[in-house]
Design a protein around this motif. Structure first.
Motif, PDB file in Angstrom:
ATOM      1  N   UNK A 202      47.998  37.298  30.366  1.00 41.56           N
ATOM      2  CA  UNK A 202      47.780  38.452  31.228  1.00 41.56           C
ATOM      3  C   UNK A 202      47.668  38.077  32.702  1.00 41.56           C
ATOM      4  N   UNK A 203      47.614  36.800  32.995  1.00 41.68           N
ATOM      5  CA  UNK A 203      47.517  36.320  34.375  1.00 41.68           C
ATOM      6  C   UNK A 203      48.844  35.657  34.729  1.00 41.68           C
ATOM      7  N   UNK A 204      49.484  36.123  35.778  1.00 44.62           N
ATOM      8  CA  UNK A 204      50.808  35.614  36.127  1.00 44.62           C
ATOM      9  C   UNK A 204      50.766  34.339  36.963  1.00 44.62           C
ATOM     10  N   UNK A 205      49.559  33.861  37.280  1.00 45.02           N
ATOM     11  CA  UNK A 205      49.423  32.678  38.130  1.00 45.02           C
ATOM     12  C   UNK A 205      48.802  31.490  37.404  1.00 45.02           C
TER      13      UNK A 205
ATOM     14  N   UNK B 255      37.123  38.289  35.954  1.00 45.56           N
ATOM     15  CA  UNK B 255      36.221  37.155  35.773  1.00 45.56           C
ATOM     16  C   UNK B 255      36.936  35.902  35.287  1.00 45.56           C
ATOM     17  N   UNK B 256      36.387  34.760  35.725  1.00 47.41           N
ATOM     18  CA  UNK B 256      36.893  33.452  35.330  1.00 47.41           C
ATOM     19  C   UNK B 256      35.695  32.563  35.003  1.00 47.41           C
ATOM     20  N   UNK B 257      35.759  31.876  33.869  1.00 46.11           N
ATOM     21  CA  UNK B 257      34.714  30.918  33.494  1.00 46.11           C
ATOM     22  C   UNK B 257      35.287  29.517  33.632  1.00 46.11           C
ATOM     23  N   UNK B 258      34.587  28.679  34.388  1.00 44.49           N
ATOM     24  CA  UNK B 258      35.015  27.306  34.625  1.00 44.49           C
ATOM     25  C   UNK B 258      34.050  26.358  33.921  1.00 44.49           C
ATOM     26  N   UNK B 259      34.594  25.377  33.212  1.00 48.10           N
ATOM     27  CA  UNK B 259      33.758  24.383  32.560  1.00 48.10           C
ATOM     28  C   UNK B 259      33.320  23.305  33.540  1.00 48.10           C
ATOM     29  N   UNK B 260      32.597  22.302  33.039  1.00 45.78           N
ATOM     30  CA  UNK B 260      32.118  21.248  33.947  1.00 45.78           C
ATOM     31  C   UNK B 260      33.250  20.372  34.450  1.00 45.78           C
ATOM     32  N   UNK B 261      34.430  20.495  33.839  1.00 49.68           N
ATOM     33  CA  UNK B 261      35.606  19.797  34.351  1.00 49.68           C
ATOM     34  C   UNK B 261      36.361  20.651  35.366  1.00 49.68           C
ATOM     35  N   UNK B 262      35.814  21.857  35.620  1.00 52.48           N
ATOM     36  CA  UNK B 262      36.371  22.826  36.577  1.00 52.48           C
ATOM     37  C   UNK B 262      37.777  23.275  36.202  1.00 52.48           C
ATOM     38  N   UNK B 263      37.995  23.360  34.910  1.00 53.22           N
ATOM     39  CA  UNK B 263      39.224  23.957  34.405  1.00 53.22           C
ATOM     40  C   UNK B 263      38.930  25.370  33.902  1.00 53.22           C
TER      41      UNK B 263
ATOM     42  N   UNK C  19      38.089  30.612  30.484  1.00 48.47           N
ATOM     43  CA  UNK C  19      38.234  32.026  30.117  1.00 48.47           C
ATOM     44  C   UNK C  19      38.621  32.801  31.361  1.00 48.47           C
ATOM     45  N   UNK C  20      39.395  33.886  31.176  1.00 43.84           N
ATOM     46  CA  UNK C  20      39.694  34.788  32.286  1.00 43.84           C
ATOM     47  C   UNK C  20      40.007  36.176  31.740  1.00 43.84           C
ATOM     48  N   UNK C  21      39.537  37.187  32.496  1.00 42.36           N
ATOM     49  CA  UNK C  21      39.782  38.565  32.088  1.00 42.36           C
ATOM     50  C   UNK C  21      38.611  39.471  32.374  1.00 42.36           C
ATOM     51  N   UNK C  22      38.295  40.345  31.441  1.00 41.57           N
ATOM     52  CA  UNK C  22      37.227  41.327  31.599  1.00 41.57           C
ATOM     53  C   UNK C  22      35.860  40.713  31.317  1.00 41.57           C
ATOM     54  N   UNK C  23      34.814  41.405  31.780  1.00 40.44           N
ATOM     55  CA  UNK C  23      33.447  40.941  31.551  1.00 40.44           C
ATOM     56  C   UNK C  23      33.066  41.101  30.081  1.00 40.44           C
TER      57      UNK C  23
ATOM     58  N   UNK D 108      39.887  33.425  24.804  1.00 39.15           N
ATOM     59  CA  UNK D 108      40.027  32.759  26.101  1.00 39.15           C
ATOM     60  C   UNK D 108      40.664  33.603  27.186  1.00 39.15           C
ATOM     61  N   UNK D 109      41.275  34.713  26.815  1.00 38.27           N
ATOM     62  CA  UNK D 109      41.888  35.571  27.824  1.00 38.27           C
ATOM     63  C   UNK D 109      41.907  37.013  27.332  1.00 38.27           C
ATOM     64  N   UNK D 110      41.539  37.928  28.217  1.00 33.46           N
ATOM     65  CA  UNK D 110      41.594  39.356  27.913  1.00 33.46           C
ATOM     66  C   UNK D 110      42.220  40.088  29.088  1.00 33.46           C
ATOM     67  N   UNK D 111      42.543  41.334  28.869  1.00 34.21           N
ATOM     68  CA  UNK D 111      43.134  42.149  29.932  1.00 34.21           C
ATOM     69  C   UNK D 111      42.043  42.572  30.913  1.00 34.21           C
ATOM     70  N   UNK D 112      42.170  42.259  32.196  1.00 27.29           N
ATOM     71  CA  UNK D 112      41.188  42.736  33.178  1.00 27.29           C
ATOM     72  C   UNK D 112      41.371  44.225  33.421  1.00 27.29           C
TER      73      UNK D 112
END
Length: 214
Positions: free
Chosen positions: A32-35, A149-157, A160-164, A194-198
């Motif tokens: 759902x993310x084009x980037x 929203x985006x969730x970054x791990x301790x490796x900064x990767x 998760x990205x999408x809705x709350x 790991x990904x949902x529609x925002x």
């Protein structure tokens, strides 16, 4: 004498090119993310002003085990609806060394820094609320909506990205997407989702109009 390729050859190469193009797109962008895609390095932001009158960069947060990046604003009803849930999330995970960073890139008057400071004071935000007048941070993350929203791990990767969660207005939440992703990341696991529609208001990106040549 020149020879034209037969239609069958053209069709085969067209299909191959289409498949390669599709594969390339899938390896560089999410569903759902084009980037960005899951597992990509989080884009870096530097020296963004906050409602605390300080400048903030991603590198300032290196001590945190996980980071939630929320693209939001003051003027979108969906963003307003998620504010209390974002405050609660920050409180829930504060003891687990999680940072929450809200970033606003809209440039209408209701979303400029004076209004952001008023909002942060009224809601008693305990997390960073940053303004990016260049709008580049949202573009780098591929964010198109508020909230997103985006969730970054301790490796900064990107983990998760999408809705709350699964309820845009927060009245019937059954799946807390961001909280679930955080719990997985903090446990050293991969989020099951790991990904949902925002869902939200379109970010008000400025259009760069091309000047007509005379």
């Amino acid at each position: 004498m020149s020879h034209k390729p037969c239609p069958a050859t053209i069709t085969v190469w067209t299909l191959i090119l289409a498949a390669l193009t599709c594969f390339a797109a899938q390896t560089h962008a999410g569903e759902f993310n084009t980037t960005l895609n899951i597992g990509d390095d989080a884009p870096v932001w530097k020296n963004l002003p906050g409602t605390d009158d300080q400048l903030h960069s991603l590198s300032d947060l290196k001590a945190y085990d996980a980071i939630v990046v929320a693209f939001t604003c003051n003027s979108c009803p969906y963003a307003v609806d998620v504010e209390d849930r974002l405050i609660a999330l920050q409180q829930q995970f504060a003891a687990q060394n999680v940072a929450v960073v809200a970033i606003n890139v809209n440039k209408v008057e209701a979303d400029l820094m004076p209004a952001m400071k008023q909002k942060a004071a009224e809601k008693k935000f305990k997390f960073l609320y940053l303004f990016d007048k260049s709008q580049q941070t949202a573009k780098d993350f591929g964010a198109k909506y508020t909230p997103e929203f985006f969730v970054l791990g301790n490796d900064r990767k990107i983990a998760y990205m999408g809705s709350f969660d699964d309820s845009p207005d927060g009245k019937n939440v059954t799946k807390p997407y961001v909280a679930g992703a955080l719990e997985a990341v903090l446990a050293g696991n991969t989020p099951s989702l790991r990904e949902t529609v925002p869902i939200g208001c379109r970010i008000r990106f400025e259009r760069n109009l091309r000047k007509r040549s005379r």
